[in-house]
Design a protein around this motif. Structure first.
Motif, PDB file in Angstrom:
ATOM      1  N   ARG A 256       0.815  -1.210   0.000  1.00  0.00           N
ATOM      2  CA  ARG A 256       0.000   0.000   0.000  1.00  0.00           C
ATOM      3  C   ARG A 256       0.852   1.264   0.000  1.00  0.00           C
ATOM      4  N   SER A 257       1.884   1.302   0.834  1.00  0.00           N
ATOM      5  CA  SER A 257       2.729   2.499   0.895  1.00  0.00           C
ATOM      6  C   SER A 257       3.536   2.670  -0.391  1.00  0.00           C
ATOM      7  N   ALA A 258       3.938   1.562  -1.020  1.00  0.00           N
ATOM      8  CA  ALA A 258       4.669   1.639  -2.284  1.00  0.00           C
ATOM      9  C   ALA A 258       3.768   2.178  -3.394  1.00  0.00           C
ATOM     10  N   VAL A 259       2.533   1.729  -3.441  1.00  0.00           N
ATOM     11  CA  VAL A 259       1.580   2.209  -4.446  1.00  0.00           C
ATOM     12  C   VAL A 259       1.312   3.691  -4.256  1.00  0.00           C
ATOM     13  N   ARG A 260       1.134   4.117  -3.014  1.00  0.00           N
ATOM     14  CA  ARG A 260       0.901   5.544  -2.746  1.00  0.00           C
ATOM     15  C   ARG A 260       2.089   6.389  -3.199  1.00  0.00           C
ATOM     16  N   LEU A 261       3.303   5.894  -2.938  1.00  0.00           N
ATOM     17  CA  LEU A 261       4.500   6.629  -3.332  1.00  0.00           C
ATOM     18  C   LEU A 261       4.588   6.748  -4.860  1.00  0.00           C
ATOM     19  N   ALA A 262       4.256   5.674  -5.560  1.00  0.00           N
ATOM     20  CA  ALA A 262       4.252   5.711  -7.024  1.00  0.00           C
ATOM     21  C   ALA A 262       3.205   6.687  -7.540  1.00  0.00           C
ATOM     22  N   GLY A 263       2.043   6.720  -6.906  1.00  0.00           N
ATOM     23  CA  GLY A 263       1.011   7.667  -7.290  1.00  0.00           C
ATOM     24  C   GLY A 263       1.472   9.105  -7.134  1.00  0.00           C
ATOM     25  N   GLN A 264       2.196   9.390  -6.048  1.00  0.00           N
ATOM     26  CA  GLN A 264       2.719  10.733  -5.831  1.00  0.00           C
ATOM     27  C   GLN A 264       3.755  11.093  -6.902  1.00  0.00           C
ATOM     28  N   ALA A 265       4.581  10.115  -7.275  1.00  0.00           N
ATOM     29  CA  ALA A 265       5.584  10.348  -8.320  1.00  0.00           C
ATOM     30  C   ALA A 265       4.916  10.658  -9.657  1.00  0.00           C
ATOM     31  N   MET A 266       3.819   9.966  -9.982  1.00  0.00           N
ATOM     32  CA  MET A 266       3.085  10.248 -11.213  1.00  0.00           C
ATOM     33  C   MET A 266       2.449  11.632 -11.172  1.00  0.00           C
ATOM     34  N   GLU A 267       1.945  12.020 -10.015  1.00  0.00           N
ATOM     35  CA  GLU A 267       1.350  13.359  -9.878  1.00  0.00           C
ATOM     36  C   GLU A 267       2.409  14.436 -10.091  1.00  0.00           C
ATOM     37  N   ASP A 268       3.602  14.227  -9.539  1.00  0.00           N
ATOM     38  CA  ASP A 268       4.702  15.178  -9.734  1.00  0.00           C
ATOM     39  C   ASP A 268       5.090  15.262 -11.214  1.00  0.00           C
ATOM     40  N   LEU A 269       5.057  14.106 -11.898  1.00  0.00           N
ATOM     41  CA  LEU A 269       5.381  14.085 -13.323  1.00  0.00           C
ATOM     42  C   LEU A 269       4.363  14.887 -14.121  1.00  0.00           C
ATOM     43  N   LEU A 270       3.105  14.730 -13.799  1.00  0.00           N
ATOM     44  CA  LEU A 270       2.058  15.501 -14.468  1.00  0.00           C
ATOM     45  C   LEU A 270       2.247  16.995 -14.262  1.00  0.00           C
TER      46      LEU A 270
END
Length: 426
Positions: free
Chosen positions: A262-276
């Motif tokens: 769960r924490s890994a998925v959340r971190l990846a989601g944040q990285a995608m948001e930063d990319l956007l």
């Protein structure tokens, strides 16, 4: 005076890695290379450039849909109406294309001959363009010796589709070296074939514009052409024009601090948001998510990459379903050294030996081949619908041995963790 230098259009080349996914934008993928070139032609007209140079690979090999060629003719017609001549060199992919042989181009398009190098002169600008097209795709000899001497007092532009020496990742078509290009005495070399932008300034400017549109994950980042300015026979400025309509990104997510999935998925989601946030507004992106780092979440990440990809798609859909698509998810994490603690004796020795074997597999071709044979034998026994339903299994059917070795390397810590957990429970 200014001109546009472009190459490697690869019109209607498929964008690989997304088209098979139900959540991918099929129409946008299908027309991406056309859209990028149409944008470039618009820029040329708006900038009122004096001419355009295309250094090879307009087409994408033996493609038989003449709509591709008609699209190119239509764009050349737009330039003709704007009074912009085009100097076109055919590359290895064009030599294979029926469009190269069968379509008459507008009279503003000047194509370099393939029998020998020739020169086109633009008298009012005092510009001489020297080039030679490919007659056959497998043109592996050095074409430079046949290029003419520069025209004294003029701006001399050499046009060549080539793999420069040292660029080992590219097929060796018309190979030559930088010193050979410099020795020819031209002020500018407009090169094609290499899909990454490369510019070397000096008395002789040597430039690859890269391709107009990334087509797969190995072609990440901005794509486009070069707007070149010159004055009194010298190159004064080179500006990058970005015209791609979909951009590929390899997103590395370090999950060293994550303790679970769960924490890994959340971190990846944040990285995608930063990319956007950091990307040009409105530009769609195809993203490969690479999980890295030594993490307690390794076992959960590596145990089911299919499920993990669905988690990443869910993150992307929540952020912006019209701008971001997941091309693939890769797990390159490792387990903490203490993950398999609690084992003793022969069990620990066996797992240690398995881990060493997985780590050294890449350096043992005989073992890799044996591993692939065994793996393929197991895959052949699976029902067809199972293989169709799992993209990862389908990929492994065509995979090279190194990919299979990667799977074993990733799975070993998962096995160790499960064995350790079973031992503790007992």
């Amino acid at each position: 005076m200014k001109f546009i230098h472009t190459a490697d259009l690869h019109l209607d080349s498929p964008l690989r890695g997304l088209s098979s996914y139900p959540d991918a934008p099929a129409e946008r993928l299908r027309t991406a290379t056309r859209d990028a070139f149409e944008r470039l032609v618009t820029v040329a007209i708006e900038e009122k450039v004096d001419f355009m140079v295309i250094a090879g690979d307009v087409y994408d090999g033996d493609w038989k849909d003449f709509n591709t060629g008609l699209f190119f003719v239509r764009q050349m017609g737009r330039l003709r109406q704007a009074g912009i001549p085009v100097y076109l060199l055919y590359g290895n992919h064009d030599a294979d294309s029926e469009m190269t042989k069968g379509l008459e181009l507008p009279d503003n398009v000047h194509a370099f001959a393939s029998r020998k190098a020739e020169t086109f002169r633009i008298e009012p600008l005092k510009v001489a363009l020297h080039g030679r097209s490919f007659k056959v795709a497998a043109t592996t000899e050095n074409l430079l010796p046949g290029y003419p001497m520069p025209v004294a007092g003029w701006l001399n532009i050499g046009v060549l589709h080539t793999a420069l020496e040292g660029l080992t990742e590219h097929a060796k078509y018309a190979p030559c070296t930088v010193p050979e290009l410099q020795a020819r005495g031209y002020q500018y070399w407009a090169l094609g074939h290499v899909h990454e932008q490369r510019i070397e300034r000096g008395d002789t400017t040597i430039a690859y514009p890269g391709n107009l549109q990334g087509r797969h994950i190995r072609e990440t980042g901005p794509r486009g052409a070069l707007l070149v300015s010159a004055e009194e026979g010298e190159i004064t400025e080179i500006e990058r024009i970005e015209v791609d309509v979909l951009r590929w990104h390899a997103l590395a997510v370090d999950v060293s601090t994550c303790v679970d999935l769960r924490s890994a998925v959340r971190l990846a989601g944040q990285a995608m948001e930063d990319l956007l946030t950091s990307s040009p507004g409105g530009l769609p992106m195809a993203v490969r998510v690479n999980f890295t780092g030594q993490s307690a979440a390794h076992a959960a990440l590596a145990s089911d990459e299919g499920q993990l990809r669905q988690e990443m798609i869910a993150q992307a859909v929540a952020l912006d379903p019209d701008r971001i698509w997941i091309e693939k998810v890769r797990v390159a994490t490792t387990a903490p050294a203490t993950q398999a603690s609690g084992l003793e004796g022969e069990a620990q020795d066996a797992l240690n030996a398995l881990q060493e074997l997985a780590a050294s597999a890449h350096a043992d071709p005989e073992f890799l081949q044996s591993l692939q044979d065994d793996w393929q034998s197991m895959l052949e026994k699976l029902p067809h619908d199972v293989l169709q339903a799992s993209q990862e299994l389908a990929e492994l059917r065509q995979a090279d041995p190194t990919l299979i070795a990667d799977r074993v390397r990733q799975a070993t810590p998962v096995l160790m963790a499960r064995v350790a957990g079973a031992s503790t429970a007992a």
